[in-house]
Design a protein around this motif. Structure first.
Motif, mmCIF file in Angstrom:
data_model
loop_
_atom_site.group_PDB
_atom_site.id
_atom_site.type_symbol
_atom_site.label_atom_id
_atom_site.label_comp_id
_atom_site.label_asym_id
_atom_site.label_seq_id
_atom_site.Cartn_x
_atom_site.Cartn_y
_atom_site.Cartn_z
ATOM 1 N N ILE A 32 0.838 -1.206 0.000
ATOM 2 C CA ILE A 32 0.000 0.000 0.000
ATOM 3 C C ILE A 32 0.872 1.254 0.000
ATOM 4 C CG2 ILE A 32 -1.569 1.375 1.472
ATOM 5 C CD1 ILE A 32 -3.018 -0.761 -0.025
ATOM 6 N N GLY A 33 1.878 1.260 0.868
ATOM 7 C CA GLY A 33 2.770 2.414 0.926
ATOM 8 C C GLY A 33 3.483 2.664 -0.384
ATOM 9 N N LEU A 44 3.414 10.822 1.693
ATOM 10 C CA LEU A 44 2.087 10.253 1.456
ATOM 11 C C LEU A 44 2.102 8.731 1.567
ATOM 12 C CD1 LEU A 44 0.909 12.493 -1.529
ATOM 13 C CD2 LEU A 44 0.154 12.590 0.854
ATOM 14 N N GLY A 45 3.164 8.113 1.076
ATOM 15 C CA GLY A 45 3.288 6.660 1.196
ATOM 16 C C GLY A 45 3.409 6.212 2.636
ATOM 17 N N SER A 46 4.238 6.900 3.423
ATOM 18 C CA SER A 46 4.400 6.498 4.818
ATOM 19 C C SER A 46 3.146 6.807 5.637
ATOM 20 C CB SER A 46 5.625 7.171 5.439
ATOM 21 O OG SER A 46 5.441 8.558 5.565
ATOM 22 N N LEU A 47 2.445 7.889 5.312
ATOM 23 C CA LEU A 47 1.190 8.194 5.990
ATOM 24 C C LEU A 47 0.154 7.102 5.724
ATOM 25 C CD1 LEU A 47 -0.534 10.330 7.572
ATOM 26 C CD2 LEU A 47 -1.212 11.185 5.332
ATOM 27 N N ALA A 49 9.507 9.813 8.725
ATOM 28 C CA ALA A 49 9.230 10.034 10.144
ATOM 29 C C ALA A 49 7.996 10.907 10.337
ATOM 30 C CB ALA A 49 10.440 10.676 10.820
ATOM 31 N N PHE A 50 7.855 11.945 9.533
ATOM 32 C CA PHE A 50 6.721 12.844 9.649
ATOM 33 C C PHE A 50 5.416 12.142 9.288
ATOM 34 C CE2 PHE A 50 4.311 16.734 8.298
ATOM 35 C CZ PHE A 50 4.257 17.299 9.548
ATOM 36 N N GLY A 51 5.441 11.289 8.259
ATOM 37 C CA GLY A 51 4.251 10.536 7.879
ATOM 38 C C GLY A 51 3.816 9.579 8.977
ATOM 39 N N LEU A 52 4.783 8.902 9.600
ATOM 40 C CA LEU A 52 4.458 8.005 10.709
ATOM 41 C C LEU A 52 3.883 8.786 11.893
ATOM 42 C CD1 LEU A 52 7.582 5.652 10.663
ATOM 43 C CD2 LEU A 52 5.303 5.160 9.781
#
Length: 161
Positions: free
Chosen positions: A37-38, A58-61, A125-128
């Motif tokens: 998905i990421g 966007l991928g990590s979020l 890190a920000f997405g997580l």
């Protein structure tokens, strides 16, 4: 066709890393799905001409939100899904290019690639972090909603949100 192929490859990369990470056997497919998905969101963002850092964010979020859902479903820690799923998004190739250009004394290209790798790592890190904040906010609001619904049934005043 390449999106499907890349998604399948990222699925297997996440599954294999989950094996190395010693994730429980019954969670391997879920870990692979999170990674796929990421990567799929990242690839779609990259194809719309967004920068590498925005695509990685966007991928990590998206993968972290999916990991939170799987963690609630399987009643396991979210870190199992996040660590295995984030592997396809790690900017290892860009960091390698930065190091290679540093060694061959192409300092301007090394600096550009180094900044790109740093921004992509920060975007991970920000997405997580944003996914964690969104999920916790949703859970808190949902639990308050359920609590107030219970209080209304008993004839008590609901708590203001």
């Amino acid at each position: 066709m390449t999106l499907l192929f890349q998604t399948i490859i990222s699925f297997f990369a996440s599954v294999f890393f989950a094996i190395v990470f010693n994730a429980p056997r019954k969670l391997l497919m879920a870990c692979g799905f999170v990674g796929a998905i990421g990567w799929m969101v990242f690839t779609i963002a990259e194809s719309t001409k967004l920068t590498l850092a925005v695509g990685v964010f966007l991928g990590s979020l998206s993968l972290s939100l999916c990991a939170h859902l799987f963690a609630r479903y399987y009643k396991r820690p979210v870190i199992i899904f996040n660590v295995a799923g984030i592997i396809p998004l790690v900017p290892g190739g860009v960091a390698y290019d930065a190091t290679k250009n540093l060694i061959i004394s192409d300092f301007s290209e090394a600096l550009a690639k180094g900044m790109e790798a740093t921004l992509a790592s920060g975007a991970i890190a920000f997405g997580l972090l944003i996914a964690e904040i969104l999920f916790q906010t949703f859970l808190k609001g949902y639990s308050r909603f359920k609590y107030n619904k219970h209080r209304r049934k008993k004839g008590q005043k609901p708590i203001k949100l």
